[in-house]
Enzyme design. Structure first.
Site, PDB file in Angstrom:
ATOM      1  NE  ARG A  12      13.809   4.556  -5.657  1.00 14.59           N
ATOM      2  CZ  ARG A  12      12.703   3.696  -6.242  1.00 14.59           C
ATOM      3  NH1 ARG A  12      12.661   3.783  -7.610  1.00 14.59           N
ATOM      4  NH2 ARG A  12      12.417   2.807  -5.668  1.00 14.59           N
ATOM      5  CB  ILE A  52      14.724  -0.115  -3.941  1.00 17.80           C
ATOM      6  CG1 ILE A  52      15.208   1.036  -3.840  1.00 17.80           C
ATOM      7  CG2 ILE A  52      14.007  -0.103  -5.284  1.00 17.80           C
ATOM      8  CD1 ILE A  52      16.202   1.835  -4.851  1.00 17.80           C
ATOM      9  CB  SER A  53      12.014   2.267   0.319  1.00 15.50           C
ATOM     10  OG  SER A  53      12.351   1.179   1.366  1.00 15.50           O
ATOM     11  CD  GLN A  54       5.628   5.038  -2.734  1.00 16.99           C
ATOM     12  OE1 GLN A  54       5.042   4.108  -1.637  1.00 16.99           O
ATOM     13  NE2 GLN A  54       4.843   5.943  -2.977  1.00 16.99           N
TER      14      GLN A  54
END
Ligand code: SAH
Length: 221
Positions: A44, A70-72
């Site tokens: 990530r 950026i998504s959790q």
């Protein structure tokens, strides 16, 4: 830094840090081992700005520029798990590539992913990462995903990572019989993560809980 070291990470991006994130997702109810493995294996830290890399394995959304995030990781895991829960997926559509993190988590778990993003510079960066990570089953396009991607429809899975107020009809049309659509629906900042299962002309909806996504916007830039 050589490519291997870059991918595996050091210090705050190391295996230990990633394992802590995986444990947290497990504690929060993610059960699918394939998904947890993908969260562990997906670097990530490469999907965000280097200045934020030390926070890459925290369970939070982070800015990626152009007003997007950026998504959790928890939400990525939850959506991936929900999408996969119906059995193997040969052909998937993703709307909202963003930095490409969700795409990278999902890609090795399905036959092919077709992903669309409306902001071109984000897509250019994501494509570069797909190549670097050797994700060969990803096809990416610059377009408004409200219209789906008719050329490769129908899809046995559709995942949408930006929130419309209502589900775009094109996405329902492009969902295969027996297919699953996972999509946040509702006004900005408070949406219901929704699972739609198609059986013939019947679209069964169920709620997977509340989430917070950026809005699904029309047009491209
Ligand atoms: N999937 C990403 C998160 C994406 S954030 C991750 O893994 O982190 C949502 C993305 O959806 C943004 O990049 C935004 O530009 C994009 N988006 C919003 N509306 C869109 C539309 N109509 N078509 C395609 N992409 C859209």
């Amino acid at each position: 830094m050589n490519a291997d070291l870059r991918r595996h990470g050091i210090g705050m991006t190391s295996a230990r840090t990633r394992e802590r994130l995986v444990q947290r997702l497990r504690d929060n109810g993610i059960r699918d081992q394939r998904v947890l493995d993908r969260i562990r294996e997906t670097p990530r830290h490469l999907f965000i700005d280097e200045a934020l890399a030390s926070r890459a394995y925290e369970d939070t959304a982070l800015p990626i520029g152009h007003g997007q995030t950026i998504s959790q990781p928890y939400v990525v895991a939850k959506m991936t798990e929900a999408l996969l829960a119906g059995g193997p997926l040969a052909n998937v559509l993703e709307v909202g590539t963003g930095c490409g993190y969700q795409t990278a988590v999902l890609a090795p778990l399905v036959g092919r992913i077709n992903t669309v993003e409306r902001i071109d510079p984000l897509l250019v960066r994501a494509r570069r990462l797909f190549r670097e990570l050797s994700l060969r089953n990803v096809r990416a396009k610059h377009s408004d995903g409200s219209w789906g991607w008719p050329e490769y429809a129908p899809y046995d899975g559709i995942i949408v990572t930006a929130a419309p107020e209502e589900i775009p009809p094109a996405l329902l049309e492009q969902l295969a019989d027996g297919g699953r659509l996972v999509i946040p629906v509702g006004p900005s900042g408070r949406q219901e993560l929704t699972l739609v299962e198609r059986r013939g002309d019947v679209f069964e909806q169920s709620s997977l809980g509340l989430v917070s996504f950026v809005p699904l916007l029309g047009g491209t830039r």
